[in-house]
Scaffold this motif. Structure first.
Motif, PDB file in Angstrom:
ATOM      1  N   ARG A 175       1.346  -1.567   1.648  1.00 40.22           N
ATOM      2  CA  ARG A 175       0.192  -0.866   2.223  1.00 40.22           C
ATOM      3  C   ARG A 175      -0.088   0.429   1.470  1.00 40.22           C
ATOM      4  O   ARG A 175      -1.239   0.749   1.169  1.00 40.22           O
ATOM      5  CB  ARG A 175       0.458  -0.581   3.698  1.00 40.22           C
ATOM      6  N   ALA A 234      -1.726  -0.551  -1.768  1.00 39.80           N
ATOM      7  CA  ALA A 234      -3.108  -0.977  -1.555  1.00 39.80           C
ATOM      8  C   ALA A 234      -4.025   0.226  -1.346  1.00 39.80           C
ATOM      9  O   ALA A 234      -5.120   0.288  -1.904  1.00 39.80           O
ATOM     10  CB  ALA A 234      -3.187  -1.921  -0.354  1.00 39.80           C
ATOM     11  N   TYR A 250      -4.120  -5.104   4.519  1.00 42.64           N
ATOM     12  CA  TYR A 250      -4.321  -4.564   3.177  1.00 42.64           C
ATOM     13  C   TYR A 250      -3.866  -5.518   2.078  1.00 42.64           C
ATOM     14  O   TYR A 250      -4.020  -5.217   0.904  1.00 42.64           O
ATOM     15  CB  TYR A 250      -3.555  -3.237   3.041  1.00 42.64           C
ATOM     16  N   TRP A 251      -3.286  -6.652   2.424  1.00 35.28           N
ATOM     17  CA  TRP A 251      -2.654  -7.531   1.442  1.00 35.28           C
ATOM     18  C   TRP A 251      -3.632  -7.957   0.347  1.00 35.28           C
ATOM     19  O   TRP A 251      -3.270  -8.070  -0.821  1.00 35.28           O
ATOM     20  CB  TRP A 251      -2.054  -8.741   2.153  1.00 35.28           C
ATOM     21  N   TYR A 296      -5.885  -6.299  -1.041  1.00 35.77           N
ATOM     22  CA  TYR A 296      -6.163  -5.210  -1.982  1.00 35.77           C
ATOM     23  C   TYR A 296      -5.059  -5.042  -3.023  1.00 35.77           C
ATOM     24  O   TYR A 296      -5.186  -4.228  -3.931  1.00 35.77           O
ATOM     25  CB  TYR A 296      -6.310  -3.881  -1.241  1.00 35.77           C
ATOM     26  N   LEU A 297      -3.973  -5.766  -2.890  1.00 35.26           N
ATOM     27  CA  LEU A 297      -2.816  -5.567  -3.758  1.00 35.26           C
ATOM     28  C   LEU A 297      -2.962  -6.201  -5.126  1.00 35.26           C
ATOM     29  O   LEU A 297      -3.486  -7.298  -5.268  1.00 35.26           O
ATOM     30  CB  LEU A 297      -1.561  -6.166  -3.112  1.00 35.26           C
TER      31      LEU A 297
END
Length: 168
Positions: free
Chosen positions: A25, A28, A56-57, A59-60
């Motif tokens: 997180r 991200a 948020y995964w 956005y990684l």
């Protein structure tokens, strides 16, 4: 227009899925790249991992490695090794673009042979001598924000808005 600098966060053999989720997180939210070096103490689809960083995964920017040899074969530093055993503080370093902040497993830290071979790049967070260490995800957040502070928080929003009021 200059490119945004790149900061890489490396977790070596993480054991606790919630910590890894919290680190994910942080990565991200700050546009840091996350590198997970196995073997890990949980499956990457672990519910506890996903719960901590679920929203948020997507956005990684995340890469997985079988072990340290695989990681080093696929990346070029500079590497900064966070350890309670280090002789210098994390705030005493000027971090360049492309830096890798490397953190060890929660129960053992980084291998001492790796630290001994890289003493000039081993750094620590000052703390009381009666305490073993900070939580892994907290340590990562402190390290990330020190680097981003030095870089003047590139491309990160530095102001917020109230929902029902306006700032004066």
């Amino acid at each position: 227009m200059m490119n945004k600098p790149t900061l890489n966060i490396v977790l070596v053999e993480p054991r606790i899925p919630q910590n890894t989720g919290n680190v994910a997180r942080t990565c991200a939210c700050t546009a840091c790249r996350l590198h997970l070096v196995g073997p890990m103490g949980f499956a990457i689809d672990d519910k506890k991992l996903k719960h901590a960083g679920l929203d948020y995964w997507h956005y990684l920017d995340i890469t997985y490695y079988d072990g340290l040899a695989d990681f080093f074969a696929r990346n070029n530093g500079p590497y900064y090794y966070f350890t309670t055993k280090a002789p210098q503080r994390y705030t005493d370093v000027q971090y360049p673009d492309g830096a890798y902040l490397v953190f060890g497993r929660e129960d053992a830290g980084l291998p001492e042979a790796l630290l001994a071979e890289n003493q000039e790049h081993c750094i620590r967070m000052p703390m009381r001598d009666t305490c073993r260490s900070l939580n892994l995800s907290n340590s990562v957040a402190v390290g990330v924000y020190e680097v981003l502070r030095q870089w003047d928080f590139p491309e990160l929003l530095d102001h917020g808005h109230l929902r029902d009021y306006e700032w004066k």
